[in-house]
Structure formats: C-alpha cells, structure tokens
Design an enzyme around this catalytic site. Sequence first.
Site, PDB file in Angstrom:
ATOM      1  N   ASP A   1     -65.154  10.717 101.502  1.00 35.31           N
ATOM      2  CA  ASP A   1     -65.503  11.854  99.739  1.00 35.31           C
ATOM      3  C   ASP A   1     -64.801  10.718  99.142  1.00 35.31           C
ATOM      4  OD1 ASP A   1     -65.723  14.067  99.197  1.00 35.31           O
ATOM      5  OD2 ASP A   1     -63.105  13.824  98.690  1.00 35.31           O
ATOM      6  N   LYS A   2     -65.707  11.675  98.072  1.00 38.15           N
ATOM      7  CA  LYS A   2     -65.675  11.314  96.908  1.00 38.15           C
ATOM      8  C   LYS A   2     -64.803  11.487  96.012  1.00 38.15           C
ATOM      9  CE  LYS A   2     -67.722  12.386  93.382  1.00 38.15           C
ATOM     10  NZ  LYS A   2     -67.522  11.917  92.573  1.00 38.15           N
TER      11      LYS A   2
END
EC number: 7.6.2.1
Length: 1149
Positions: A450-451
């Site tokens: 995920d970012k």
Amino acid sequence: MDSIDKPPHESSRWSVSSKDNNSVREVTFDVDSKRIRHGSAGADSEMLSMSQKEIKDEDARLVYINDPERTNERFEFTGNSIKTAKYSVFTFLPRNLFEQFHRVAYIYFLVIAVLNQLPQLAVFGRGASIMPLAFVLLVSAIKDAYEDFRRHRSDRVENNRLALVFEDNEFREKKWKHIRVGEVIKVQSNQTLPCDMVLLATSDPTGVVYVQTTNLDGESNLKTRYAKQETLLKAADLESFDGFIKCEKPNRNIYGFQANMEIDGRRLSLGPSNIILRGCELKNTVWALGVVVYAGGETKAMLNNSGAPSKRSRLETRMNLEIILLSLFLIVLCTTAAATAAVWLRRHRDDLDIILFYRRKDYAEKPGGKNHNYYGWGWEIFFTFFMAVIVYQIMIPISLYISMELVRIGQAYFMTRDDQMYDESSNSSFQCRALNINEDLGQIKYLFSDKTGTLTDNKMEFQCACIGGVDYSDREPADSAHPGYSIEVDGIVLKPKMRVRVDPALLELTKNGSATEEAKRANEFFLSLAACNTIVPIVTNTSDPDVKLVDYQGESPDEQALVYAAASYGFLLIERTSGHIVINVRGETQRYNVLGLHEFDSDRKRMSVILGCPDMSVKLFVKGADSSMFSVMDESNGDVIQATKEQLHAYSSDGLRTLVVGMRKLNDSEFEQWHSSFEAASTALIGRAGLLRKVAGNIETSLRIVGATAIEDKLQHGVPEAIESLRIAGIKVWVLTGDKQETAISIGFSSRLLTRNMRQIVINSNSLDSCRRSLEEANSSIASNDESVALIIDGTSLIYVLDNDLEDVLFQVACKCSAILCCRVAPFQKAGIVALVKNRTSDMTLAIGDGANDVSMIQMADVGVGISGQEGRQAVMASDFAMGQFRFLVPLLLVHGHWNYQRMGYMILYNFYRNAVFVLILFWYVLFTCYTLTTAITEWSSVLYSVIYTSFPTIIIGILDKDLGRRTLLEHPQLYGVGQRAEGYSTTLFWYMMMDTIWQSAAIFFIPLFAYWGSTIDTSSLGDLWTIAAVVVVNLHLAMDVIRWNWITHAAIWGSIVAACICVIVIDLIPTLPGYWAIFQVAKTWMFWFCLLAIVVTSLLPRFAIKFLGEYYRPSDVRIAREAEKLGTFIDSQTRGIEMNRIADPPRR
C-alpha cells in the site's frame, strides 16, 4: 411546527460572546411540523461492503427496551458471559489429543506404538516404544494447557466485572456475565462497555457521546456517537419507557449497523452512529444510557475475536515430499528385511528346530516339543515386515516437529528484540504473530505494498489551495514568527493544537469577509473545510491556565489536516454536537445547524453536509475526489473548472493528495424534497444503504466549484533506500494505491520505485477491448526482462482485467517489468492482484499495509505484514508480522529472513540425516543376524538417540547460527537470492545427504564389525560402540557446518556427546536391562578407541573433501561473502554475538 433549536438545557462551553463582543447567532427552521433529522445521527456509515447488506424481516431480531423477559421470551439470546478458552477440565484431554493427531506423522507413530504392544511384533519394551510420542504429546499438551489457563483466568476477570443495570426502578451493580439483551445499562466516564448497546441518552443534552475504540480496532482517536433526540427526554423515566428495536442479526462488521426503533408509534432509523460496541471506552462524557442489543459471544468484538488465517510455511510443505521419499525408503528397507527373512526361512526350514538361536521347538513341556512362537512361513514374513517398521520407525523423525517449533520460537524472540526494527515514533517493537512461517521471509519474490501510511507517514500537512481557479501555494517559511490564529473567550485563549503555515495573500483575503468575489469564495472554501467533516474538537489544558488548545480528533488524517488549515486561516471549529456545530469565524462565533450529513463511502467517493446558516439560508457543502466531483459540477463555471483541473494536475505531479470542494444553496422545495427522501431511506428496512446513496446522489448535483486542496503525505524515513535494496535483492515491488495516477507516479519517483531511465507503459482503458489491446501491445513491445520497464495501470483497467480472461496477459507483462504501479485501486482489487500473481507462480508473495482496506490483501498473500500506523490496528490484527516502518522490511527480509531460511533448511536436512544414519546401522545389523529383527543397540538408546543424544545441538544451531553477518547481508542484497533459488533446501540436497548417510552408516557399522570379527565380544558391547560412534559422528558432522561458534554452541555439541556417554553408562549399570556392564568391558580395550577414531575419520573424510573442493573450485555467493568477511574486506565484529546488536542504518546508494 417544531424547531431544531438548541434544547433549553444544552450546555455550550463556547457559545458566548467573544472578546470582540460579537454575539452568537442561531437559526431555526420549520418543515411541515416535523423535527429535522440530523444526518449524522441517522445516516449509516457505509464504508465496507458488509455494512451495505440489506436487512430483511426474517433476518431481524426484536429487542424490547428495558424488558429483558419479553425480549428473551421467544428466543433465548446469548448471555453476556464470554468464553475464549478452548478447553475445560473434562474436554482438555480428548480435544487436545484430537487436535494434535491432525498431524499425520503423529498417527504414524501411534500406529507404530500400538503394533509394538502386540506380542508377535514386540521388538522394544512396551513403555519404551510409547515414550517418544508420549513426550512430544506431553510437551505440546503442557503448552496448550498453560495458554488455556491464561485464557480461563482472563475470562473470569472479564465476566466478573461490574456494570450498572436498571432493575426495580434503580440502577444496581451487576456482574457482566449476568447482563441480558433488552436491559438498560448506565456507563460512566472512562468505563469500558460490557456489551453492544444502542444509545438512549447521554449526559450531554444533545445526545452526543465520545468513545475510544482502541480495544476494538486499535484507533486512539475519539469518535462520536449519538442518541436519538426522541429518546433523550423519555430516558428520564425508564420505568415507563415503551418501545422496541428491530435490528439485524449479529455479524462481524464493526463499521455497520442497521436497525429501526419504534417508540410512541414513531419509527426511528438507527445506524452505526447510534450504537456503541463492547470494548469501547467512554471519554469526555459523564455518563451514557443504552439498551443491550448484542451480548457475550454475539457482540461484534467477540465475533471478530479470531486470529489471522493459519498458514503453513513453504519449506514445511516441501518437506512433505522428502518425508514421502523417506517413507518409501523405509518400505524398501522393511520389504528387503522381510524378503531376505523369507528366503532364509525357506532355505533353513529343515533346521529351524535345532538352530540354537532360533529354537522353533519348545521341549520344556513334552519330549516331542511344540512350535514356540512360530506361526508358519507366511505369517513369519508378515510379522517380520511390521517388526521392521517398528525397529526403523525413527526414519521419520518425530522430534523434527517439536524441534521446528522450538527453533521458530527462538527465532521470533530475537526478531522481536532487534533494535533495528524498533520504531521510536510509535514506541512499537516488531511483532511476530505467526510462528510457523518465519523461514518464508527468506524466499519472498513479489512484494505488494500500500502507499498511504505504508510508504508514507500518513501524517497529512496542508500545502496548497486553489480557490476559484487561483493557486495559493506561497506559504510562509517554516521559521516564520507568525504566532498562528487564536481567539479569546471569557478570558481564555483558544488556539489550534497544530499550526499550519499559511499563504500571506490568502490569509489577507480571508480577512476581507465578503468584500470581493474572491474573498467570498475564500470564506466559503474554509467554511466548507471546517464544517464538511466528522471531526470532534476537544479542548485540552496547557501549562498556562489561561491558554487552551483545540485538538481535532477524527478517523481521517486528511480531515484533521483540512480542519487545522481552516483554523489557521481563522475558521476555528470549537464545538460539534449531533445537531449543530460552532465555528469561530475571525472572532465571530457562529452556530450552524447540521440538517443532514452524508458520510464518505467508496462508491460516491465524496461526503456532504447540509447546514442551516446564520443568514437563514440552507447550504450544501460537498468535498471528494476529483474523479467523482467534476461529474456533479455546474458546467457554467467552465473556466474555473478548467483552471482548477490544471492546478490539480500540477499538485498531483508533485505527489500531493488532492480533494475538490463544491457547494450550492438549497431552496425550500429542494430541501423539503431531500428531507422527505432522506426520512424514507433512513427508516427503510430493505435496501437502506442503496437508498441513502441514491438520496445523496440526487442532492449532490449542479454544484458550484469552490476550490481544491492539496495535502502532502511525506515518505517515511528510509523508504527510497529500502525499495532500492529490495529490488537489488530480486524482489519485484508492486505499489497499490487509491491515489490518482499523477500522485502515484510522483511518489514512485521519490520512493525510487521508478527511475528516469525507465520506459513507462501506462494503461488507462475504459473498455474491455481497449484494455485487451493495450496489454497485448505492451506485451509485444517488451523484448526481454533486461529492459528497464515500468507498468502503470489504473483501477478501471483492472476491473476489466480481473473480471475477464486478461489476467494471464497482465501477468506476462508484469513479469517482464521491473516495477509495477497500480493507482485508483479499490480494496477488493488489491486482493485480486495478489491472487492473480499467487495463482500463476510458485514464488512467494508478501503484502504490507496499514489500514482496514489492506486486510484482504494481507490475508491473501503468503506472508502478510501490518504497519502500526495512523489508521488503527486492523491490518496488524490480520497480519502474520507487524512493525512500525516500511524500511524495517530490509532487515526483516534480507537479514532475519535469510538467516531463518538457511537455518531451518539445514535443520530439516540434518534431522533426516541423523535419524537415517541410526536406522541404517540397525539395517546393516539385520543382514548379519539371519535377517531377524534383533538389535544390538538397547531399546533405551534407540529412544534417547533422537530425544537427548542429538536433538539439542540442532535446535541451538537453528536459533543462533549465522552464515553471514548482518552488515554483509544489508550491503549485498543480492545474497537474498539464495532463498529465492531454494539453495538452502531442495530435493537435490536431500539425495546428496542420503548418499552421505549411507556411507557414514556403513563406516560406523562395518569398521567395528570387521575389527572384532572372530572375537568373543558380545552384541551389547558392539551396540554401545555403535551408539557412541553414531552420536560422535553426527555431532561432528554438525560441528563441521557451524559458521559462528559461541559458548552455547560448544556446550550443546560437546555436551550432547558427553550426555550420550553418560546415558550409555547409566543404562549398562542397571542389572535388569540387557547389556549389564557391557560398556565397561569394551571401553577398557585399545580396540574400542581405535575403532572410534577410525569411524570418525572414515565417515567424515569424504564429506570434508567434497566441501573443500566445492568451496575452493565452485564457491557459492554466500561462501565468497563469508571469505570476504574473514579476510577483513568488510568487518562486522558486532554481529558475532548471540544477541541482535544495533548497527547503523543501511547506507544510501
């Protein structure tokens, strides 16, 4: 007509005149004699798919308020007693044994032990044959019993806590375990809720209550819940309270709740904002009343009280193949023994009566004799086969399983104590939540990340604003002397807890009020930021009694950043209740009535609030993602929209997160139409979620664009270096984010996922054919894996890929790319992408994330890692491992993962080897004893061989040995490829080991046999020599492979040899056992010691020669790096200790 004025007893701390003598202005609205419904109290928070389900009559339960007898009359609902313990005194033994025998190997050893109890097959003593299995079962049972005892103790404490329950017209203390559905409970400040309850009233006259859900989902921010306005006054007389709640059946969704309450003939809708769940703590509220709707095991907390799905390591799965091969080898040995025995019996069938050591005839009872324990040629062969199975049973090492568990516990201990994986900012250490997949960390090939909150800090900072198409991004310097915005109320100074750097021109513009069109837009912009949210302002004290800070608590860091920005520009949110908000606008305290609130959901991707403003107007404020906002804008403002789009593109290219703000005034007919539609939707039992979304979509149209925001979510420290190291290690990194493409690409460059020399293949398709064509073109354009290519694909394209037959094409393209970036990805698509790769390759996958939207991805991957970040602990609770920062993946994988894989792979092979050596010694002996299953080695030595003589050293080596130092592994990530290529454990290594095993067993057996050939030595003496020789050889074999020696390793290896000698001596000292005094007779001769020396040299010399030639002429990467360490090319003396010592962060490249 009813008004929604503030109730007469409402206490508003800051609804008073400010120092500038600006009074609070209020407004009331009358709509057809109906009380206005507050959307914040009535709308459902539909953020997860489970909360969007429809409730039907047959799926509902009826709860009569303050009438538990009637509530439980038809269906006896679950009581509030909880039970997390697995066993009771009576069920522990059968259930624990049943669970342990799920391991097929345990069943195998049980069958062996049972066979040995039969007189015809008894080879060992009956007690000795049961001992290994009993020992393993006992150790596991003690561990399980201790863990369950702790659960019983925790349950007892929890069930006996006290709560105030309304009985006989008063509140009385009652144990939690006796609380029933339908009872009314009073919870006081800082108390934990004993069950799930619908709010009836609170100490705040508006019905608002603040709760902390740390125990439920790990989030520490305060959340607001509301009691319905209709129940506030009736709750004062609970005795006459008449009503019932029709709610959905218990489910696990902690974010969703659907119900209706009928009171005085009126139907009221209930949603997630009206229920407080078990485990939540009451904060900033004196008391709250509620009716129990779910109790005990039916509460949402208990329904979610399950760990991450069980996973098995790849190494353990591959080990099953070798166990099958060993089983086949065992069958071959047993068949050989039975066949040769059959041949011998046939050839000597006429001599069986007179052969002394066989004695088929028993002449004790009558002169003619009778057959003694002889059942015929066929049965003798049958018995011989199964006797051989019993004798050779340790070919399948039962101690291996418990050794693996102990090694994993030791490895986890050192991983959790590694200072390099300790996060000071969150005060969190590394957590090992799944002990059975430690070694998988050394074989990862694909990383899905995920970012937001994973690569970034998820600490949002307001950067830029675009208002009316004009960019305001010239912020004051960080060291500016500007004190920030503050107001004074009753001699007390209020100021926001966090200061945001402002744009001087924009700040000056907001001071002009509505003097110009630009100033009017600026004021509308910041009013929308301050009002369109679910933030709760909490006033906290400081060291100065005249100064108080306003701390904004909320579930979204983005909303917090926007509200702090509005406060810095003079729009200070100071109070929020279920019916109104109070905002101080440039010294003037204004109250806005909240007439409706549609919270954010993943379908609309926006939220809206309807406010009754001080100027008697009704305004709709909406904010959301640009992809969903521009489609509902009034196109008459085309120039402003176009200018805003251009600024959004610039913001996104700088890696900023963007939101668009719009608004419009509502006339009376529009508001009344929305109000009636909202009433009908919020009270619907079927399809409520869809109806509410439709109502929101109908009102959120023809908006006038106000502006856009840009928020920076900075990269975590060390992320670029970490991603570069992981890529050098051969790990393919996929970043999956919900951000727009420009933002994702910018973050890709700053995180070094993307580089300037990479060719970007961008796939943004709006149809299936377009997506197919783009993928096929990309696949044909990439010639080979050597080309530096990055694939960038959006969520819309992924819809066509995951729902059709394009998954194979995408996988082919991705395999040729060195970086993959997926943007605008929905949570379910994240899990789909992981499954796409996982189902098409045997390589290991790892997923890492920090939020609830990452849970499905984390659980889908072979290894799941949760980040203890700003979005709660949902990801952590679903993960196998948890840590505080993304950069900790580097030491976790490249150091601990490498060590764990190398250690575990070697330990498994060594366990196969040491047991096979012993079995083959027994087999060689059978060939020289007329193929009978007699043994020269005592039964107790056979049992203790794999329990005491040789097990402890391999466990120590599996925990402590290091083939390379920490610094070497960090500076040379390519060494991680050892695990990816399965160089530490493979079928080839297994067969090499088996050939070495055959040679060593032959040397151990035949050297004493020929040395003592023709002598009068007894078999017990030879058996003791073989036992000691086998222990010495297998331990020296292990010592040859130890890389890092320390005092524990020395004690384990040499201590095991000494322990084996002592045990042999003790066994031979017992007169009732065979071989009494045998060791003393044989050990006093020079031949014993000569044989022992000859065995060691002969057994290990070929292995030593092959190791020398292989490492000298064909050294592996690990061997080269090890030699470099020894020669001082890079020295890492700090890593030679047992403990995981702290060293500097990996250098930047």
